[in-house]
Design an enzyme around this catalytic site. Structure first.
Site, short mmCIF file in Angstrom:
data_model
loop_
_atom_site.label_atom_id
_atom_site.label_comp_id
_atom_site.label_asym_id
_atom_site.label_seq_id
_atom_site.Cartn_x
_atom_site.Cartn_y
_atom_site.Cartn_z
N SER A 274 47.08 78.57 32.11
CA SER A 274 47.14 78.48 33.57
C SER A 274 48.47 77.55 34.20
CB SER A 274 45.97 77.88 33.80
OG SER A 274 45.48 77.01 33.01
N HIS B 51 48.50 85.98 33.05
CA HIS B 51 47.25 85.10 33.34
C HIS B 51 46.24 86.02 34.31
CE1 HIS B 51 46.44 81.54 36.25
NE2 HIS B 51 45.52 81.42 35.15
N GLU C 270 48.43 87.52 36.93
CA GLU C 270 49.71 87.06 37.22
C GLU C 270 50.53 87.39 35.98
OE1 GLU C 270 49.46 82.76 37.96
OE2 GLU C 270 51.19 82.82 39.33
N ASN D 125 48.32 78.70 40.32
CA ASN D 125 47.85 77.60 40.42
C ASN D 125 48.56 76.38 40.86
OD1 ASN D 125 45.32 78.09 39.16
ND2 ASN D 125 46.30 78.17 37.05
#
Ligand code: CAA
Length: 282
Positions: free
Chosen positions: A119, A140, A152, A190
């Site tokens: 992440s 991701h 992602e 993130n």
């Protein structure tokens, strides 16, 4: 590049979700964990979700059996020798991920792409653990994986066009919408999401509002499906802290400092839904 057998490292909440979408997408899946009980637990969760989908009339019993029939579980990483593409979804710990990639580099055939569901850890740093950095990429997924539409895709400095295209196409095959991010700590998702969650924890820490009020403001005021504190509990507070540490260490910018209250909860073992207690009790 033809992908028939898809390897998933880690059978936790992300790993078993990824295994489910890959098997639903028609691939044979090998899902591994360090103990067979962990892999069995992951498979039990997939079975539970597919059974619910049968009850809701979303899939047939035959579909469910076919999907489950495509998933093999193991506690032996060497079984990844049969995989055409591997995604690692182990705990968000750099040392652990480095070891997994060193081992996979030995076990998997030279052409096999090694993706990571990290992440926030830079892809280039993970790729450098292998002798095939051009075959290493970020893939991701979002939690809960079967529900969330996004993947992602993160290109490292050395990631080849072929590796990128194969990963992009695979995301589409899984029924997801890919988005491309460049290789910076936290990538896109993130880098934006975690500072918001961290700020919500600061708001709680400073007594700006109760957990319920903070979540209600973001849910009803901003139309988020759930409040940031409830979402932190879903992600796992240990994962949230690990991502904030990666952002903070990666950018050396105080705007990413993890809230002391977040650290306090993690140190107390209050990790969110998975331990029955986080900002809320479960
Ligand atoms: N696994 C599989 N399916 C699930 C699920 C799970 N863990 N949780 C919920 N669902 C399904 C439900 O079965 C339901 O399916 P149907 O429509 O077929 O009935 C559907 O999702 C909606 O669930 P609910 O009605 O129970 O509840 P909801 O409408 O509040 O949705 C939610 C739940 C999908 C989790 C929603 O609240 C949401 O989207 N929350 C935000 C999630 C989010 O932001 N995720 C990203 C986290 S960040 C991340 O993952 C990246 C990282 O690196 C940290």
């Amino acid at each position: 590049m033809e992908i028939n057998t898809f390897g998933v490292i880690g059978a936790g909440q992300m790993g078993n979700g990824i295994a489910q979408v890959a098997a639903t997408g028609g691939l044979n899946v090998i899902m591994s964990d360090i103990k067979i009980e962990f892999a069995e637990k992951g498979l039990a969760n997939i079975t539970k979700i597919l059974t619910k989908n049968v009850d809701k009339g979303k899939i047939s019993t035959e579909d469910k059996d076919a999907i489950l029939g495509r998933i093999k579980i193991t506690a032996d990483l060497k079984d990844m020798a049969d995989a055409d593409f591997v995604v690692e979804a182990a705990t968000e710990n750099e040392t652990l991920k480095f070891k997994v990639f060193q081992d996979l580099d030995e076990i998997c055939r030279p052409g096999v792409i090694l993706a990571t569901n990290t992440s926030s850890i830079p892809i280039g740093r993970i790729a450098a653990q292998t002798g095939r950095p051009e075959k290493v990429i970020g893939m991701h997924f979002m939690n809960p994986v079967p529900v969330m539409k996004l993947v992602e895709v993160i290109r490292g400095l050395a990631t080849s066009d072929e590796t990128y295209q194969t990963t992009w196409d695979l995301s589409l095959k899984f029924g997801k919408t890919p988005a491309l991010a460049n290789d910076f700590p936290g990538f896109i998702a993130n880098r934006i999401l975690l500072p918001m969650i961290n700020e919500a924890v600061f708001a709680l820490y400073h007594g700006v509002g109760t957990r319920e009020d903070i979540d209600t403001v973001m849910k009803l005021g901003m139309n988020h499906p759930m409040g940031p504190l409830a979402l932190a509990d879903l992600i796992g507070l240990d994962t949230c802290l690990a991502i904030m540490e990666t952002l903070y260490n990666g950018f050396k910018d105080s705007k990413y400092r993890p809230c002391p209250l977040l650290r306090k909860y993690v140190e107390a073992g209050w990790l969110g839904r998975k331990t029955g207690r986080g900002f809320y009790e479960y």
